[in-house]
Write an enzyme that holds these catalytic residues in place. Structure first.
Site, PDB file in Angstrom:
ATOM      1  N   GLY A  21      46.350  45.664  33.993  1.00 40.44           N
ATOM      2  CA  GLY A  21      45.928  45.962  32.628  1.00 40.44           C
ATOM      3  C   GLY A  21      44.872  47.040  32.581  1.00 40.44           C
ATOM      4  N   VAL A  73      52.835  41.288  34.222  1.00 40.80           N
ATOM      5  CA  VAL A  73      52.283  40.266  35.117  1.00 40.80           C
ATOM      6  C   VAL A  73      52.933  38.907  34.918  1.00 40.80           C
ATOM      7  CG1 VAL A  73      50.054  41.418  35.359  1.00 40.80           C
ATOM      8  CG2 VAL A  73      50.379  39.705  33.533  1.00 40.80           C
ATOM      9  N   ASN A  99      42.858  41.534  35.331  1.00 41.72           N
ATOM     10  CA  ASN A  99      42.329  41.858  34.011  1.00 41.72           C
ATOM     11  C   ASN A  99      43.362  41.726  32.903  1.00 41.72           C
ATOM     12  OD1 ASN A  99      40.434  43.375  32.053  1.00 41.72           O
ATOM     13  ND2 ASN A  99      42.275  44.648  32.075  1.00 41.72           N
ATOM     14  N   SER A 151      36.352  34.801  30.109  1.00 46.62           N
ATOM     15  CA  SER A 151      35.814  35.033  28.774  1.00 46.62           C
ATOM     16  C   SER A 151      34.815  33.946  28.439  1.00 46.62           C
ATOM     17  CB  SER A 151      36.935  35.037  27.729  1.00 46.62           C
ATOM     18  OG  SER A 151      36.414  34.994  26.413  1.00 46.62           O
ATOM     19  N   TYR A 164      44.280  31.006  24.436  1.00 41.74           N
ATOM     20  CA  TYR A 164      43.511  32.009  25.181  1.00 41.74           C
ATOM     21  C   TYR A 164      42.343  31.363  25.920  1.00 41.74           C
ATOM     22  CZ  TYR A 164      40.333  36.016  25.828  1.00 41.74           C
ATOM     23  OH  TYR A 164      39.481  36.943  26.354  1.00 41.74           O
ATOM     24  N   LYS A 168      41.731  31.222  30.019  1.00 45.84           N
ATOM     25  CA  LYS A 168      40.555  31.797  30.656  1.00 45.84           C
ATOM     26  C   LYS A 168      39.767  30.733  31.419  1.00 45.84           C
ATOM     27  CE  LYS A 168      41.172  36.059  29.506  1.00 45.84           C
ATOM     28  NZ  LYS A 168      41.528  37.048  30.554  1.00 45.84           N
TER      29      LYS A 168
END
Length: 258
Positions: A21, A73, A99, A151, A164, A168
């Site tokens: 990324g 990915v 990333n 994050s 998300y 993370k």
């Protein structure tokens, strides 16, 4: 031989780093930070072809090698091929920066199975695929460093991004597990867990009432620039972080003090 000069210019000299990324946002800043530190870069991207090639040109202007390859990915075979390509192109692999990621927003009760799976496959499973493919190469080369981009939301949870935040949080557990299993064999895995950054993704949060509320939480009084976060990544890739295994660095302007 590169043409870099100045403080920190040789921190990654002689090393090869694969960045997923790397065409936009923090990934692009990481690519350029690695280049400024003297490292060669294998830059992969999913959809940002123009951004990736611009980043590669900027890295080359700093005197290092930088090659570009498209990569999804979520596809294990593509990830394995990208690691093989890196070794075939550069002759070695010393660092991996996981990333690549997406952060869609959906109320928890409205997240579909497909949406959940897509975020998990991109933000967590992709890091697993890349790490699993990279570690044997690193072991053959005497060791290496893996940095997962996590994050703040993965540390605290957040409404509207449960998929998300969960991914993370998983990436933090992943790097701890890797360090415990491979640390004695020269593999260090750590995470960088930023708060809001001044990127395209971050500006959607920075603007408006939500941004003002988040700003009020920051003792520093401002949001992060991606270049500042990239410096933390370079530190973890470098030999200066030899004692760092299974750690999470939190360049978040003081918004979370774990």
């Amino acid at each position: 031989m590169n043409s870099l000069s100045g403080a920190g210019a040789s921190r990654l000299e002689g090393k090869v780093v694969l960045v997923t990324g790397g065409g936009t946002g923090l990934g692009r800043s990481v690519v350029l930070a690695v280049a400024r530190a003297g490292g060669d870069v294998a830059l992969t991207y999913h959809t940002s072809d123009d951004g990736a090639r611009e980043a590669a040109d900027q890295a080359r202007e700093l005197g290092v090698r930088c090659e570009v390859r498209a990569l999804d990915v979520r596809n294990q075979h593509e990830v394995s091929d990208a690691v093989d390509w890196t070794v075939a192109t550069f002759g070695r692999l010393d660092g991996l920066v996981n990333n690549a990621g997406v952060m869609p927003e959906h109320p928890f009760l409205e997240i579909t199975a497909e949406q959940w799976d897509d975020v998990m496959r991109t933000d967590l499973t992709g890091a697993f695929y890349a790490s699993q493919a990279a570690i044997p190469v690193m072991l053959d080369g005497g060791g290496g460093s893996i940095v997962n981009i996590a994050s703040r939301l993965g540390q605290v949870g957040w409404p509207g991004v449960a998929h998300y935040a969960s991914a993370k949080a998983g990436s933090i557990a992943l790097m701890k597990s890797i360090s415990r299993e491979f640390g004695q064999r020269g593999i260090r895995a750590n995470a960088v867990s930023p708060g809001v950054m001044n990127t395209d993704m971050g500006r959607t949060v920075m603007e408006g009432e939500i941004g003002r509320k988040r700003m009020a939480e920051l003792p520093l009084g401002r949001f992060a620039e991606p270049e500042e976060v990239a410096d933390a990544v370079v530190f973890l890739l470098s030999d200066e972080s030899a004692l760092f295994l299974g750690q999470t660095l939190c360049p978040n302007a003081g918004g979370l003090m774990p």
